[in-house]
Write an enzyme that holds these catalytic residues in place. Structure first.
Site, short mmCIF file in Angstrom:
data_model
loop_
_atom_site.label_atom_id
_atom_site.label_comp_id
_atom_site.label_asym_id
_atom_site.label_seq_id
_atom_site.Cartn_x
_atom_site.Cartn_y
_atom_site.Cartn_z
N ARG A 42 -12.67 -8.57 7.15
CA ARG A 42 -12.11 -9.92 7.43
C ARG A 42 -11.52 -10.58 6.21
NH1 ARG A 42 -16.88 -10.86 10.74
NH2 ARG A 42 -16.38 -10.27 12.87
N LYS A 101 3.36 -13.62 3.50
CA LYS A 101 3.71 -12.88 4.73
C LYS A 101 3.39 -11.41 4.52
CE LYS A 101 7.42 -15.51 6.97
NZ LYS A 101 8.85 -15.52 7.30
N GLU A 130 18.75 -11.87 -2.76
CA GLU A 130 17.72 -12.85 -2.39
C GLU A 130 17.68 -13.99 -3.41
OE1 GLU A 130 16.06 -12.73 0.45
OE2 GLU A 130 15.93 -10.64 1.08
N LYS A 190 10.71 -20.98 -3.67
CA LYS A 190 9.92 -20.42 -2.57
C LYS A 190 8.54 -21.09 -2.52
CE LYS A 190 8.56 -16.58 0.17
NZ LYS A 190 8.76 -15.22 0.62
N GLU A 229 5.55 -21.20 8.67
CA GLU A 229 6.90 -21.23 9.25
C GLU A 229 6.96 -21.96 10.59
OE1 GLU A 229 9.29 -17.73 8.41
OE2 GLU A 229 10.43 -18.10 10.23
N ARG A 266 10.36 -23.42 6.44
CA ARG A 266 10.28 -22.07 5.86
C ARG A 266 11.36 -21.16 6.45
NH1 ARG A 266 5.06 -18.35 4.11
NH2 ARG A 266 6.33 -16.58 3.43
N ASN A 304 15.29 -17.69 5.72
CA ASN A 304 15.95 -16.65 6.51
C ASN A 304 17.47 -16.76 6.50
OD1 ASN A 304 14.26 -14.67 8.05
ND2 ASN A 304 13.10 -16.55 8.37
N HIS A 363 19.71 -13.86 7.30
CA HIS A 363 18.87 -12.80 7.87
C HIS A 363 19.19 -12.50 9.33
CE1 HIS A 363 16.73 -13.26 4.15
NE2 HIS A 363 15.81 -12.39 4.49
N HIS A 377 20.03 -8.96 9.95
CA HIS A 377 19.17 -8.06 10.73
C HIS A 377 19.99 -7.30 11.76
CE1 HIS A 377 15.21 -10.38 9.77
NE2 HIS A 377 15.44 -9.39 8.92
N HIS A 411 17.87 -3.78 3.00
CA HIS A 411 17.62 -5.13 3.52
C HIS A 411 18.42 -6.18 2.73
CE1 HIS A 411 15.46 -8.57 5.11
NE2 HIS A 411 15.20 -8.96 3.86
P1 NAD Z 1 10.68 -0.90 -1.54
O1 NAD Z 1 9.29 -1.37 -1.66
O2 NAD Z 1 10.97 0.18 -0.58
O3 NAD Z 1 11.23 -0.48 -2.98
C1 NAD Z 1 12.55 -0.01 -3.10
C2 NAD Z 1 12.60 1.33 -3.84
O4 NAD Z 1 12.42 1.09 -5.24
C3 NAD Z 1 11.51 2.32 -3.44
O5 NAD Z 1 12.07 3.61 -3.43
C4 NAD Z 1 10.49 2.21 -4.57
O6 NAD Z 1 9.76 3.38 -4.76
C5 NAD Z 1 11.39 1.94 -5.75
N1 NAD Z 1 10.80 1.20 -6.87
C6 NAD Z 1 10.00 0.12 -6.81
N2 NAD Z 1 9.80 -0.38 -8.03
C7 NAD Z 1 10.47 0.42 -8.89
C8 NAD Z 1 10.67 0.38 -10.28
N3 NAD Z 1 10.19 -0.60 -11.05
N4 NAD Z 1 11.42 1.37 -10.85
C9 NAD Z 1 11.97 2.35 -10.08
N5 NAD Z 1 11.85 2.39 -8.74
C10 NAD Z 1 11.11 1.44 -8.16
O7 NAD Z 1 11.68 -2.10 -1.13
P2 NAD Z 1 11.78 -3.64 -1.50
O8 NAD Z 1 13.21 -3.93 -1.45
O9 NAD Z 1 11.00 -3.99 -2.71
O10 NAD Z 1 11.05 -4.34 -0.27
C11 NAD Z 1 11.55 -4.22 1.03
C12 NAD Z 1 10.43 -4.56 1.98
O11 NAD Z 1 10.02 -5.90 1.75
C13 NAD Z 1 10.81 -4.48 3.45
O12 NAD Z 1 9.80 -3.81 4.14
C14 NAD Z 1 10.87 -5.93 3.91
O13 NAD Z 1 10.52 -6.09 5.25
C15 NAD Z 1 9.84 -6.56 3.00
N6 NAD Z 1 10.03 -8.00 2.75
C16 NAD Z 1 8.96 -8.80 2.91
C17 NAD Z 1 9.05 -10.15 2.65
C18 NAD Z 1 7.84 -11.01 2.76
O14 NAD Z 1 7.96 -12.24 2.66
N7 NAD Z 1 6.67 -10.45 2.93
C19 NAD Z 1 10.26 -10.69 2.22
C20 NAD Z 1 11.37 -9.84 2.05
C21 NAD Z 1 11.23 -8.48 2.33
N1 GLY Z 2 11.03 -13.90 3.20
C1 GLY Z 2 10.93 -14.99 4.10
C2 GLY Z 2 9.65 -15.74 4.01
O1 GLY Z 2 8.81 -15.44 3.19
O2 GLY Z 2 9.45 -16.65 4.75
#
Ligand code: NAD
Ligand code: GLY
Length: 364
Positions: A120, A142, A184, A226, A236, A240, A244, A247, A251, A265
């Protein structure tokens, strides 16, 4: 080492700091001490990040166990979540022990969800290693995995106790990933900070060349924006949704690309922000000059524009169907984040579908 920049996310008893600066990983144990003074640490990372930076885990100053996953979005699924929870049980973690996400948004989203449901809820820290994760996904709580019904549809709001963003790690990030994260950053200027957008016009190339001061400033300003939004509307219910911007259109592009490497993305968000401004201009909500200025910035910094995705945009019906599945929609009506100008975004509920369709037709 100079003191890191600190941004506070103000959420009462669940408040936490985001520390931003070069070289933080060289002393992980020191930075984690205030939030995780004792107990076990289980690290979740991916093969790329582990390959580059596993040496820093020795600076935790205590025994750490590690789950190393393959890289990529495909890891955000139930089976991987279940295996991760099994690793945590096997290590005998209790609720006061710490799960540390060490990677990009994929690792952060998956680990955060695991932390939220393990017994939990156990202690959780984010050590984001992509620009996207440092300015967006590691902040605000999130967490999610993907299911066959869609992306990020199963998850929880679960805040970390600390976010530690070492800007040095961005040096190994592939250029394409860096630009996807920079989109972003631009988003924050466009949605609510015209001055910041002006600063990015002057300094965007420096940020992308990882000039230490510029990149620190860009990450700190993004995180401040943020943090303020999350403090106001954690779950949200209202503002919040501004995060987006770009987005809903984006999307649809991502879905059309099959959530594949064809369009990251952040690349989809980049083109999506251009679309949101163009559509706003077409609706007479903002001036055409403002929309042009957005496109000029994307072009000047080498970010993805509509022209870059035009070849495989699909048809209008397909894009409309994708947009119709957006989580922000209510009762079948389309919700869009639009703009009255740069730095002045707003939520439009019940957007006119025929107008959106007509705009999309102009792109195809
Ligand atoms: P990712 O985690 O897939 O990383 C991108 C690539 O970079 C991967 O191949 C990873 O291995 C590599 N990598 C990471 N750090 C590195 C470094 N320092 N040096 C070399 N390579 C490195 O992608 P991302 O763009 O970081 O995240 C995308 C994800 O985030 C999606 O799943 C999306 O849905 C999510 N997201 C979440 C939120 C949220 O608020 N929670 C917001 C935006 C996106
Ligand atoms: N990335 C959008 C949010 O955190 O609300």
């Amino acid at each position: 080492m100079s003191d890191p920049r600190t941004v506070r996310v103000d959420l009462g008893a669940r408040s936490y700091d985001i520390l931003i600066g070069p070289g933080l990983l060289s002393d992980l144990g020191h930075w984690l001490e205030p939030v995780a003074p004792k107990g076990k640490i289980h690290v979740v990372t991916d093969e790329n990040v582990y390959g580059h930076y596993s040496r820093y885990l020795t600076t935790l100053d205590r025994d750490a166990s590690v789950t190393v996953l393959p890289a990529g979005e495909h890891q955000k699924r139930f089976e991987v979540l279940q295996n991760l929870l099994s690793d945590m049980f096997a290590e005998g973690l209790d609720r006061n022990d710490t799960l540390m996400a060490f990677g990009g948004g994929v690792i952060g989203d998956l680990s955060g969800f695991a932390a939220s449901i393990y017994k939990r809820g156990c202690r959780f820290v984010q050590v984001p290693t992509t620009l996207l994760a440092q300015v967006d996904s590691s902040v605000g709580g999130k967490t999610a995995i993907n299911v066959p019904q869609g992306k990020n549809l199963v998850g929880a709001f679960y805040q970390p106790s600390l976010v530690l963003a070492d800007t040095d790690v961005l040096k190994t990030l592939p250029d394409r990933e860096l630009k996807a994260g920079y989109a972003e950053v631009v988003k924050y200027g466009l949605l609510g900070n015209r001055d910041f957008f002006g600063w990015l016009d002057d300094n965007g190339k420096k940020v992308l060349s990882l000039d230490p001061d510029a990149v620190g400033e860009a990450i700190a300003t993004s995180c401040m924006m943020k943090a303020a939004i999350v403090a106001e509307d954690e779950q949200e219910r209202g503002m919040r949704a501004l995060l987006n911007l770009g987005h809903t259109f984006g999307h649809a592009l991502e879905a059309e690309a099959g959530y594949s490497n064809r369009l990251l993305h952040g690349e989809a968000v980049s083109a999506g922000m251009q679309m949101a401004f163009e559509y706003s201009a077409a609706q007479g909500l903002c001036s055409k000059d403002e929309a042009r200025r957005v496109e000029q910035h994307l072009a000047a910094t080498g970010l993805t524009r509509i022209a870059d995705v035009g070849e495989w945009l699909g048809d209008t019906d397909a894009l409309m169907t994708h947009m119709g599945q957006d989580k922000k929609n209510e009762g079948g009506a389309l919700t869009l984040i639009l703009a009255r100008g740069i730095g002045d975004a707003f939520v439009q509920k019940g957007a006119a579908k025929p107008d959106v369709r007509n705009y999309l037709k102009t792109l195809i």
